[in-house]
Write a protein that holds these residues in place. Structure first.
Motif, PDB file in Angstrom:
ATOM      1  N   LEU A  86       0.852   9.260   4.790  1.00 22.59           N
ATOM      2  CA  LEU A  86      -0.552   9.077   4.413  1.00 22.59           C
ATOM      3  C   LEU A  86      -0.642   8.120   3.229  1.00 22.59           C
ATOM      4  O   LEU A  86       0.176   8.177   2.305  1.00 22.59           O
ATOM      5  CB  LEU A  86      -1.189  10.416   4.037  1.00 22.59           C
ATOM      6  CG  LEU A  86      -1.199  11.489   5.116  1.00 22.59           C
ATOM      7  CD1 LEU A  86      -1.702  12.801   4.539  1.00 22.59           C
ATOM      8  CD2 LEU A  86      -2.050  11.047   6.306  1.00 22.59           C
ATOM      9  N   TYR A  87      -1.650   7.265   3.231  1.00 24.50           N
ATOM     10  CA  TYR A  87      -1.851   6.345   2.119  1.00 24.50           C
ATOM     11  C   TYR A  87      -2.403   7.089   0.920  1.00 24.50           C
ATOM     12  O   TYR A  87      -3.278   7.948   1.046  1.00 24.50           O
ATOM     13  CB  TYR A  87      -2.791   5.203   2.521  1.00 24.50           C
ATOM     14  CG  TYR A  87      -2.165   4.250   3.507  1.00 24.50           C
ATOM     15  CD1 TYR A  87      -1.133   3.409   3.120  1.00 24.50           C
ATOM     16  CD2 TYR A  87      -2.580   4.214   4.839  1.00 24.50           C
ATOM     17  CE1 TYR A  87      -0.529   2.548   4.021  1.00 24.50           C
ATOM     18  CE2 TYR A  87      -1.984   3.348   5.752  1.00 24.50           C
ATOM     19  CZ  TYR A  87      -0.966   2.528   5.333  1.00 24.50           C
ATOM     20  OH  TYR A  87      -0.362   1.682   6.221  1.00 24.50           O
ATOM     21  N   THR A  88      -1.873   6.742  -0.258  1.00 26.98           N
ATOM     22  CA  THR A  88      -2.276   7.414  -1.493  1.00 26.98           C
ATOM     23  C   THR A  88      -3.488   6.765  -2.147  1.00 26.98           C
ATOM     24  O   THR A  88      -4.103   7.349  -3.021  1.00 26.98           O
ATOM     25  CB  THR A  88      -1.130   7.399  -2.519  1.00 26.98           C
ATOM     26  OG1 THR A  88      -0.876   6.036  -2.889  1.00 26.98           O
ATOM     27  CG2 THR A  88       0.115   8.048  -1.965  1.00 26.98           C
ATOM     28  N   GLY A  89      -3.800   5.549  -1.754  1.00 26.67           N
ATOM     29  CA  GLY A  89      -4.885   4.808  -2.393  1.00 26.67           C
ATOM     30  C   GLY A  89      -4.375   3.843  -3.444  1.00 26.67           C
ATOM     31  O   GLY A  89      -5.116   3.001  -3.947  1.00 26.67           O
ATOM     32  N   LYS A  90      -3.095   3.951  -3.800  1.00 25.67           N
ATOM     33  CA  LYS A  90      -2.508   3.026  -4.757  1.00 25.67           C
ATOM     34  C   LYS A  90      -2.071   1.770  -4.017  1.00 25.67           C
ATOM     35  O   LYS A  90      -1.451   1.844  -2.961  1.00 25.67           O
ATOM     36  CB  LYS A  90      -1.307   3.643  -5.467  1.00 25.67           C
ATOM     37  CG  LYS A  90      -1.673   4.782  -6.389  1.00 25.67           C
ATOM     38  CD  LYS A  90      -0.449   5.310  -7.105  1.00 25.67           C
ATOM     39  CE  LYS A  90      -0.822   6.478  -7.995  1.00 25.67           C
ATOM     40  NZ  LYS A  90       0.374   7.065  -8.621  1.00 25.67           N
ATOM     41  N   VAL A  91      -2.395   0.628  -4.609  1.00 18.60           N
ATOM     42  CA  VAL A  91      -2.067  -0.638  -3.959  1.00 18.60           C
ATOM     43  C   VAL A  91      -1.666  -1.672  -5.011  1.00 18.60           C
ATOM     44  O   VAL A  91      -2.225  -1.707  -6.097  1.00 18.60           O
ATOM     45  CB  VAL A  91      -3.255  -1.151  -3.106  1.00 18.60           C
ATOM     46  CG1 VAL A  91      -4.476  -1.415  -3.964  1.00 18.60           C
ATOM     47  CG2 VAL A  91      -2.884  -2.383  -2.323  1.00 18.60           C
ATOM     48  N   ASP A  92      -0.669  -2.462  -4.657  1.00 16.49           N
ATOM     49  CA  ASP A  92      -0.255  -3.598  -5.486  1.00 16.49           C
ATOM     50  C   ASP A  92      -0.625  -4.846  -4.689  1.00 16.49           C
ATOM     51  O   ASP A  92       0.084  -5.227  -3.759  1.00 16.49           O
ATOM     52  CB  ASP A  92       1.240  -3.557  -5.768  1.00 16.49           C
ATOM     53  CG  ASP A  92       1.721  -4.745  -6.594  1.00 16.49           C
ATOM     54  OD1 ASP A  92       0.875  -5.433  -7.209  1.00 16.49           O
ATOM     55  OD2 ASP A  92       2.939  -4.995  -6.605  1.00 16.49           O
ATOM     56  N   LEU A  93      -1.765  -5.434  -5.017  1.00 16.94           N
ATOM     57  CA  LEU A  93      -2.259  -6.592  -4.274  1.00 16.94           C
ATOM     58  C   LEU A  93      -1.544  -7.862  -4.702  1.00 16.94           C
ATOM     59  O   LEU A  93      -1.371  -8.106  -5.894  1.00 16.94           O
ATOM     60  CB  LEU A  93      -3.760  -6.774  -4.487  1.00 16.94           C
ATOM     61  CG  LEU A  93      -4.667  -5.698  -3.907  1.00 16.94           C
ATOM     62  CD1 LEU A  93      -6.114  -5.968  -4.306  1.00 16.94           C
ATOM     63  CD2 LEU A  93      -4.536  -5.627  -2.398  1.00 16.94           C
ATOM     64  N   TYR A 144       0.856  -1.178   0.000  1.00 17.31           N
ATOM     65  CA  TYR A 144       0.000   0.000   0.000  1.00 17.31           C
ATOM     66  C   TYR A 144       0.900   1.239   0.000  1.00 17.31           C
ATOM     67  O   TYR A 144       1.635   1.472   0.947  1.00 17.31           O
ATOM     68  CB  TYR A 144      -0.912   0.004   1.226  1.00 17.31           C
ATOM     69  CG  TYR A 144      -1.865  -1.158   1.241  1.00 17.31           C
ATOM     70  CD1 TYR A 144      -3.155  -1.021   0.748  1.00 17.31           C
ATOM     71  CD2 TYR A 144      -1.474  -2.406   1.724  1.00 17.31           C
ATOM     72  CE1 TYR A 144      -4.031  -2.097   0.734  1.00 17.31           C
ATOM     73  CE2 TYR A 144      -2.341  -3.481   1.714  1.00 17.31           C
ATOM     74  CZ  TYR A 144      -3.620  -3.317   1.219  1.00 17.31           C
ATOM     75  OH  TYR A 144      -4.485  -4.383   1.207  1.00 17.31           O
ATOM     76  N   GLU A 145       0.832   2.008  -1.074  1.00 19.87           N
ATOM     77  CA  GLU A 145       1.705   3.165  -1.228  1.00 19.87           C
ATOM     78  C   GLU A 145       1.322   4.274  -0.242  1.00 19.87           C
ATOM     79  O   GLU A 145       0.142   4.538  -0.011  1.00 19.87           O
ATOM     80  CB  GLU A 145       1.610   3.703  -2.652  1.00 19.87           C
ATOM     81  CG  GLU A 145       2.525   4.883  -2.930  1.00 19.87           C
ATOM     82  CD  GLU A 145       2.353   5.412  -4.335  1.00 19.87           C
ATOM     83  OE1 GLU A 145       3.088   4.940  -5.225  1.00 19.87           O
ATOM     84  OE2 GLU A 145       1.483   6.281  -4.534  1.00 19.87           O
ATOM     85  N   SER A 146       2.345   4.916   0.317  1.00 21.86           N
ATOM     86  CA  SER A 146       2.099   6.064   1.194  1.00 21.86           C
ATOM     87  C   SER A 146       3.086   7.168   0.867  1.00 21.86           C
ATOM     88  O   SER A 146       4.186   6.915   0.371  1.00 21.86           O
ATOM     89  CB  SER A 146       2.221   5.662   2.661  1.00 21.86           C
ATOM     90  OG  SER A 146       3.536   5.272   2.961  1.00 21.86           O
ATOM     91  N   GLN A 147       2.682   8.382   1.136  1.00 22.06           N
ATOM     92  CA  GLN A 147       3.536   9.559   0.981  1.00 22.06           C
ATOM     93  C   GLN A 147       3.319  10.454   2.188  1.00 22.06           C
ATOM     94  O   GLN A 147       2.172  10.722   2.561  1.00 22.06           O
ATOM     95  CB  GLN A 147       3.199  10.329  -0.294  1.00 22.06           C
ATOM     96  CG  GLN A 147       3.573   9.611  -1.566  1.00 22.06           C
ATOM     97  CD  GLN A 147       3.206  10.423  -2.805  1.00 22.06           C
ATOM     98  OE1 GLN A 147       2.506  11.411  -2.729  1.00 22.06           O
ATOM     99  NE2 GLN A 147       3.700   9.974  -3.949  1.00 22.06           N
TER     100      GLN A 147
END
Length: 117
Positions: A24-31, A18-21
């Protein structure tokens, strides 16, 4: 998974990312979807020049069955009903954890014995 792997000092790990910047999580995810788990496991074995002898796998749902079938010692941990049934049919170890008690079921000639509690 990454935080647990770091805590226990594992050499490597695989899981959904789960990508964060800026915390905070960006909503981008590699499941890491269930159908990719066996392939990912094979990639990790090659990457680390490892083998399957003595290998252990832990899964909690039927989506982990294909991955667990690759290792020598599959463990169904707090399994869904489908994984529990599959584990039972294949004499896999089953571990049930409830609150602060852990029950370990070990296959024994078609039945299971309660081991460590």
């Amino acid at each position: 998974v990454g935080m647990l792997a770091k805590y226990y000092e594992f050499d490597d790990w695989a899981g959904s990312v789960y990508e964060s910047q800026n915390g905070l999580y960006t909503g981008k995810v590699d499941l890491l979807l269930s159908e990719r788990k066996p392939q990912k496991l094979e990639e990790m074995v090659k990457k680390h020049n490892a083998g399957w002898q003595g290998s252990i796998g832990v899964g909690d749902s039927e989506g982990d069955i294909a991955m667990l079938e690759k290792v020598e010692q599959p463990i169904a941990f707090n399994p869904t009903r489908k994984l529990f049934d599959h584990a039972q049919q294949h004499n896999w170890k089953i571990v049930l954890e409830r609150k602060n008690v852990v029950y370990q079921l070990e296959p024994d000639n078609g039945t299971y014995n309660l081991k460590n509690t």
